[in-house]
Scaffold this active site. Structure first.
Site, PDB file in Angstrom:
ATOM      1  N   ASP A 103       0.840  -1.201   0.000  1.00 34.22           N
ATOM      2  CA  ASP A 103       0.000   0.000   0.000  1.00 34.22           C
ATOM      3  C   ASP A 103       0.881   1.258   0.000  1.00 34.22           C
ATOM      4  OD1 ASP A 103      -2.091   1.732   0.338  1.00 34.22           O
ATOM      5  OD2 ASP A 103      -2.826   0.852   2.205  1.00 34.22           O
ATOM      6  N   ASP A 162     -10.366   4.174  -1.424  1.00 32.55           N
ATOM      7  CA  ASP A 162     -11.040   3.175  -0.579  1.00 32.55           C
ATOM      8  C   ASP A 162     -12.562   3.117  -0.734  1.00 32.55           C
ATOM      9  OD1 ASP A 162      -8.474   3.164   0.352  1.00 32.55           O
ATOM     10  OD2 ASP A 162      -9.030   3.147   2.465  1.00 32.55           O
TER      11      ASP A 162
HETATM   12  C1  GAL Z   1      -5.547   2.274   2.781  1.00 30.72           C
HETATM   13  C2  GAL Z   1      -5.999   1.121   1.910  1.00 30.72           C
HETATM   14  C3  GAL Z   1      -7.012   0.325   2.687  1.00 30.72           C
HETATM   15  C4  GAL Z   1      -6.381  -0.198   3.954  1.00 30.72           C
HETATM   16  C5  GAL Z   1      -5.785   0.958   4.758  1.00 30.72           C
HETATM   17  C6  GAL Z   1      -4.970   0.460   5.939  1.00 30.72           C
HETATM   18  O1  GAL Z   1      -4.604   3.031   2.110  1.00 30.72           O
HETATM   19  O2  GAL Z   1      -6.542   1.623   0.715  1.00 30.72           O
HETATM   20  O3  GAL Z   1      -7.503  -0.744   1.880  1.00 30.72           O
HETATM   21  O4  GAL Z   1      -5.378  -1.120   3.600  1.00 30.72           O
HETATM   22  O5  GAL Z   1      -4.942   1.748   3.958  1.00 30.72           O
HETATM   23  O6  GAL Z   1      -4.351   1.490   6.628  1.00 30.72           O
END
Ligand code: GAL
Length: 395
Positions: free
Chosen positions: A147, A220
């Site tokens: 990520d 998200d």
């Molecule tokens: C976001 C991601 C989510 C989750 C989250 C955790 O950037 O898109 O799916 O993984 O971080 O902090």
């Protein structure tokens, strides 16, 4: 439903997949499983993950194809003097957890970031890619979600320092994703590599060459109809980038998290399977209602997603709040989604001739588990507010 009136009410056992026995999903099909984030977020524990593994088995979800058990952000602790990362106190023994997951016939997924910190502020992999990949392999990890998070700070800094190179942010990002892709290959264990850079720089174009099997196409999702359809219906045009072993990922499922209606969750699942999306459930499996389980484990819906042809669906028509999407399937079949995004009951139709069935076709209603018999020309369904109908059309 108008066109059901003349039909027998006999429930039909679908021929789409053999159910009740473990689906041998192709490793090249969109990955299916469960991820901790959408429900447990930053509070997830070893116990929650073991319980999810147990529930995947006891609810029949594993046998329906949901095999990955993925811990998202917030499992990380600190690095030791040798640079080896340790999990935090909520995860006492990752190798034992991996063994437990594997003992249930499931696969083990984990999460990190190319930046110094993850999105939730935990330890990322920057500068430790090789060590981390080896560590994951030693724990028996089968899936890594990577990520972007704090790596964006470094990208922004470089863009400021190098105004002469407008492409520098993208170059840095691709290099960072390639670095972990190479490290995973070198670690000597097959690990599904899932990119999460929110669709910012067309990962569907460069994702395969850095070793990824899937990449997020959007920011998200959350458990709301508005956000879910904004993501789902914005996927039009991306089908040409999906195929065996490389999939567009419109983010994880919210089915069962409680803030959408049953019709809305059916819309969610219908869209995701038409999009050949990875199916990562994100609910608390220990509290799953029957209606949500029925949506997540609908054998024909899953078979559409996992179909051997490996094609992502596309929008056929849109008229105001009404949408028709199609996905080509193996053996000349076509999956059709009829969608009503309006606040009132509406008729939505598909012309079978337009989708290649001039002489008519057999039509199967996936959510009603009903064969609708042989049909020609226009097939219409009456959909409730925010409702969806999912059909499999065959010769
Ligand atoms: C976001 C991601 C989510 C989750 C989250 C955790 O950037 O898109 O799916 O993984 O971080 O902090």
């Amino acid at each position: 439903m108008r066109f059901l009136a003349l039909l027998s009410l006999t429930l039909c056992i679908s021929s789409a997949t053999a159910f009740g026995q473990r689906q041998a999903a192709s490793p090249m099909a969109p990955p299916m499983g469960w991820n901790s984030w959408n429900h447990f977020a930053g509070h997830v524990t070893d116990g929650d993950v073991r319980a999810a593994a147990d529930m995947l088995v006891s609810t029949g979800m594993r046998d329906a194809g949901y095999v990955y058990v993925n811990i998202d952000d917030t499992w990380q602790g600190k690095r030791d003097a040798k640079g080896i990362l340790h999990p935090n106190a909520r995860f006492p023994d990752m190798k034992a957890l991996g063994d437990y997951i594997h003992s249930k016939g499931l696969k083990f997924g984990i999460y990190s970031s190319p930046g110094p910190r993850t999105c939730a502020g935990y330890e990322g992999s920057l500068g430790h890619e090789g060590e981390d990949a080896k560590l994951y392999a030693s724990w028996g990890v089968d899936f890594l979600k990577y990520d972007l998070c704090s790596f964006q700070d470094a990208m922004l800094k470089a863009a400021k320092e190098h105004p002469e190179n407008p492409g520098i942010k993208k170059e840095m990002m691709i290099a960072a994703y390639r670095k972990m892709g190479d490290a995973l290959k070198a670690a000597g264990r097959p690990i599904v590599y899932s990119l999460c850079e929110y669709g910012l720089d067309q990962p569907w174009i460069w994702g395969p060459e850095v070793g990824a099997q899937m990449w997020r196409t959007t920011d998200d999702i959350d458990d709301s109809y508005g956000r879910m359809i904004a993501i789902g219906f914005s996927q039009a045009g991306l089908s040409k980038y999906a195929g065996h072993g490389h999939w567009n990922d419109p983010d994880m499922l919210e089915v069962g998290n409680g803030k959408m209606t049953e019709d809305e969750y059916k819309t969610h699942m219908s869209l995701w399977v038409l999009l050949a999306a990875p199916l990562l459930a994100g609910n608390d499996l220990s509290k799953m209602r029957e209606a949500d389980k029925d949506i997540l484990t609908n054998r024909d819906a899953i078979a559409i997603d996992q179909d051997a042809l490996g094609k992502q669906g596309e929008r056929l028509h849109q008229s105001g709040d009404l949408d028709v999407w199609t996905k080509p399937l193996s053996n000349g079949r076509v999956a059709v989604g009829l969608f009503n995004r309006s606040w009132s009951t509406r008729d939505v139709s598909v012309d079978l001739a337009e989708i290649g069935f001039r002489d008519g076709a057999k039509v199967h209603d996936v959510w009603k588990h009903k064969d609708l018999g042989r049909r020609t020309g226009i097939v219409t369904d009456t959909l409730p507010k925010h409702g969806a109908t999912l059909l499999i059309v065959s010769r």
